[in-house]
Design a protein around this motif. Structure first.
Motif, PDB file in Angstrom:
ATOM      1  N   ILE A   5       0.833  -1.203   0.000  1.00 52.66           N
ATOM      2  CA  ILE A   5       0.000   0.000   0.000  1.00 52.66           C
ATOM      3  C   ILE A   5       0.867   1.253   0.000  1.00 52.66           C
ATOM      4  O   ILE A   5       0.581   2.225  -0.708  1.00 52.66           O
ATOM      5  CB  ILE A   5      -0.953  -0.006   1.205  1.00 52.66           C
ATOM      6  N   GLY A   6       1.937   1.239   0.785  1.00 52.73           N
ATOM      7  CA  GLY A   6       2.846   2.381   0.801  1.00 52.73           C
ATOM      8  C   GLY A   6       3.501   2.613  -0.551  1.00 52.73           C
ATOM      9  O   GLY A   6       3.616   3.756  -1.015  1.00 52.73           O
ATOM     10  N   GLY A   7       3.909   1.533  -1.196  1.00 60.10           N
ATOM     11  CA  GLY A   7       4.513   1.654  -2.524  1.00 60.10           C
ATOM     12  C   GLY A   7       3.528   2.174  -3.547  1.00 60.10           C
ATOM     13  O   GLY A   7       3.871   3.017  -4.393  1.00 60.10           O
ATOM     14  N   SER A   8       2.292   1.687  -3.475  1.00 54.90           N
ATOM     15  CA  SER A   8       1.255   2.140  -4.402  1.00 54.90           C
ATOM     16  C   SER A   8       0.965   3.623  -4.217  1.00 54.90           C
ATOM     17  O   SER A   8       0.831   4.370  -5.199  1.00 54.90           O
ATOM     18  CB  SER A   8      -0.022   1.321  -4.181  1.00 54.90           C
ATOM     19  N   ALA A   9       0.874   4.060  -2.957  1.00 57.87           N
ATOM     20  CA  ALA A   9       0.606   5.475  -2.680  1.00 57.87           C
ATOM     21  C   ALA A   9       1.741   6.357  -3.193  1.00 57.87           C
ATOM     22  O   ALA A   9       1.507   7.408  -3.805  1.00 57.87           O
ATOM     23  CB  ALA A   9       0.411   5.679  -1.182  1.00 57.87           C
ATOM     24  N   THR A  10       2.973   5.928  -2.949  1.00 61.24           N
ATOM     25  CA  THR A  10       4.136   6.708  -3.394  1.00 61.24           C
ATOM     26  C   THR A  10       4.172   6.842  -4.907  1.00 61.24           C
ATOM     27  O   THR A  10       4.395   7.934  -5.456  1.00 61.24           O
ATOM     28  CB  THR A  10       5.437   6.052  -2.906  1.00 61.24           C
ATOM     29  N   LEU A  11       3.929   5.738  -5.594  1.00 64.85           N
ATOM     30  CA  LEU A  11       3.962   5.751  -7.057  1.00 64.85           C
ATOM     31  C   LEU A  11       2.828   6.603  -7.624  1.00 64.85           C
ATOM     32  O   LEU A  11       3.020   7.347  -8.595  1.00 64.85           O
ATOM     33  CB  LEU A  11       3.857   4.315  -7.582  1.00 64.85           C
ATOM     34  N   SER A  12       1.652   6.514  -7.013  1.00 60.91           N
ATOM     35  CA  SER A  12       0.498   7.291  -7.484  1.00 60.91           C
ATOM     36  C   SER A  12       0.779   8.783  -7.414  1.00 60.91           C
ATOM     37  O   SER A  12       0.518   9.528  -8.364  1.00 60.91           O
ATOM     38  CB  SER A  12      -0.739   6.953  -6.647  1.00 60.91           C
ATOM     39  N   ILE A  13       1.296   9.227  -6.283  1.00 58.70           N
ATOM     40  CA  ILE A  13       1.542  10.660  -6.085  1.00 58.70           C
ATOM     41  C   ILE A  13       2.732  11.131  -6.912  1.00 58.70           C
ATOM     42  O   ILE A  13       2.730  12.247  -7.446  1.00 58.70           O
ATOM     43  CB  ILE A  13       1.764  10.948  -4.591  1.00 58.70           C
ATOM     44  N   ALA A  14       3.750  10.297  -7.055  1.00 59.65           N
ATOM     45  CA  ALA A  14       4.951  10.698  -7.796  1.00 59.65           C
ATOM     46  C   ALA A  14       4.690  10.828  -9.295  1.00 59.65           C
ATOM     47  O   ALA A  14       5.219  11.741  -9.945  1.00 59.65           O
ATOM     48  CB  ALA A  14       6.072   9.698  -7.547  1.00 59.65           C
ATOM     49  N   LEU A  15       3.880   9.930  -9.857  1.00 56.49           N
ATOM     50  CA  LEU A  15       3.663   9.926 -11.308  1.00 56.49           C
ATOM     51  C   LEU A  15       2.405  10.669 -11.732  1.00 56.49           C
ATOM     52  O   LEU A  15       2.352  11.222 -12.831  1.00 56.49           O
ATOM     53  CB  LEU A  15       3.598   8.483 -11.823  1.00 56.49           C
ATOM     54  N   GLY A  16       1.375  10.675 -10.868  1.00 62.14           N
ATOM     55  CA  GLY A  16       0.115  11.284 -11.262  1.00 62.14           C
ATOM     56  C   GLY A  16      -0.655  10.388 -12.209  1.00 62.14           C
ATOM     57  O   GLY A  16      -0.183   9.323 -12.621  1.00 62.14           O
ATOM     58  N   GLN A  17      -1.861  10.807 -12.573  1.00 60.71           N
ATOM     59  CA  GLN A  17      -2.686  10.029 -13.485  1.00 60.71           C
ATOM     60  C   GLN A  17      -2.110  10.098 -14.892  1.00 60.71           C
ATOM     61  O   GLN A  17      -1.885  11.177 -15.438  1.00 60.71           O
ATOM     62  CB  GLN A  17      -4.113  10.574 -13.480  1.00 60.71           C
ATOM     63  N   ASN A  18      -1.862   8.929 -15.471  1.00 52.25           N
ATOM     64  CA  ASN A  18      -1.316   8.817 -16.833  1.00 52.25           C
ATOM     65  C   ASN A  18       0.027   9.530 -16.990  1.00 52.25           C
ATOM     66  O   ASN A  18       0.389   9.968 -18.088  1.00 52.25           O
ATOM     67  CB  ASN A  18      -2.314   9.358 -17.867  1.00 52.25           C
TER      68      ASN A  18
END
Length: 371
Positions: free
Chosen positions: A281-294
């Motif tokens: 979950i932590g990895g998913s959150a970090t990746l989501s915020i770092a890359l943004g949608q698309n």
């Protein structure tokens, strides 16, 4: 025992703020050409009214997340066995439902502004990046999913090697105090239970890899090179994360076999499960915020144009369902959130849904029979 259980529940309570923060930040993770799943001119992405809507959505979600987190922490301290689970489940569901309802409310407001100000695409334009000189990242090869094979081979090896050490009644379910609440009779078929459970999960993750690889690419006709590179980086990063996270989670299969043999206690297994969940979950959150949608957060250029190259708002129903008979794509990126979805107007989509439902039902029936 009570203290350690409370500690575990307090750790589990951190899932709510992490999840809530991702939901609250979603309006800020979307491309500049979208606002609450509505296509807008990129030059208007910082419009005062739209910015106010984003702040309202974020503020409401943060406040509700804080309230749900506080309630879970209190429940973990007062009654970690019963009240906490109820509070945790209700809290997670409440955040999901509230986030979706708020999105629909603000989506309607943005649509009204769009109509009022006359924002519309004068013509439909699209772009594609092709050719050997195109240095756009791609998702990793599907062949990497063969790494699941040794994980499940080790799982079966542990099961058969430790079969004689298994008790007559294998603990199958434990409560938060590590007390056994459900057992299953020892049998050779019980060895295959972890493989069935985590095999289904692996199948879902492999299919997710396939979706990422074969999804429609999000390319902005006004800025094709930058948007294509950003989306390619986004898709590659998520394909790598999906594989790594899947392998980590499926390592719980041999842990499950070890718990059957008694080599790992129920409490130790529970701690390992919590650790894996926190990591994923932590990895998913970090990746989501770092890359943004698309990949919106890693675009090299962000052009502010009033020209809208395309507008497919009419094909999105409630932001969840995409239906476009003229679009040959089966998989498409979502408009609001870090995910992909399907084009329900394509016959292949329904065939996939039938196969997925049959596979899920079959595994559930098999697991039920074994348990």
């Amino acid at each position: 025992m009570q203290t350690s259980t409370t500690t575990l529940m307090l750790i589990l309570s951190t899932f709510i703020p992490v999840f809530g923060i991702i939901l609250a930040a979603t309006p800020y993770l979307t491309p500049t050409s979208e606002c609450f799943a509505v296509t807008i001119p990129t030059a208007q992405s910082h419009d005062h009214t739209l910015a106010t809507y984003r702040r309202l959505y974020c503020g409401i979600m943060v406040a509700c997340t804080a309230a749900m987190t506080a309630a879970c922490v209190a429940a973990a301290c007062l009654d970690p066995t019963h009240a906490f689970l109820a509070c945790f489940i209700v809290g997670m569901l409440a955040l999901i439902i509230l986030g979706y309802i708020l999105m629909l409310v603000f989506r309607a407001k943005v649509q009204h502004i769009k109509q009022e100000r006359g924002w519309q695409a004068q013509r439909q334009r699209s772009a594609a990046i092709i050719g050997p000189d195109c240095h756009v990242p791609h998702p990793i090869s599907m062949r990497w999913n063969l790494l699941y094979v040794p994980v499940f081979a080790v799982t079966l090896a542990i099961g058969y090697a430790g079969y004689q050490r298994m008790p007559e009644h294998i603990p199958l379910q434990v409560n938060l105090n590590s007390e056994t609440t459900r057992t299953m009779a020892r049998s050779l078929m019980a060895i295959w239970l972890p493989l069935l459970v985590f095999g289904l999960l692996a199948a879902v993750l492999i299919f997710t890899q396939y979706v990422i690889t074969h999804s429609k690419k999000d390319v902005d006709a006004n800025d094709p090179e930058s948007s294509a590179y950003a989306y390619g980086l986004y898709a590659r990063a998520w394909s790598v994360f999906t594989l790594v996270a899947g392998l980590i989670v499926c390592m719980l299969a041999p842990i499950m076999e070890l718990s059957f043999t008694g080599a790992v206690s129920p409490r130790q297994a529970m701690i390992i499960v919590f650790g894996v969940l926190i990591l994923v979950i932590g990895g998913s959150a970090t990746l989501s915020i770092a890359l943004g949608q698309n990949g919106s957060k890693v675009r090299i250029t962000q052009r502010g144009d009033m020209d809208m190259p395309s507008d497919d708002d009419a094909h999105w129903k409630l932001d969840v369902f995409y239906a476009n008979h003229d679009d040959a794509s089966v998989f498409v990126p979502k408009r609001f959130g870090i995910e992909w979805t399907v084009n329900i107007a394509r016959p292949a989509t329904w065939a996939l849904l039938v196969v997925a439902a049959a596979l899920t039902i079959g595994v559930v029936v098999a697991v039920t029979m074994l348990a």
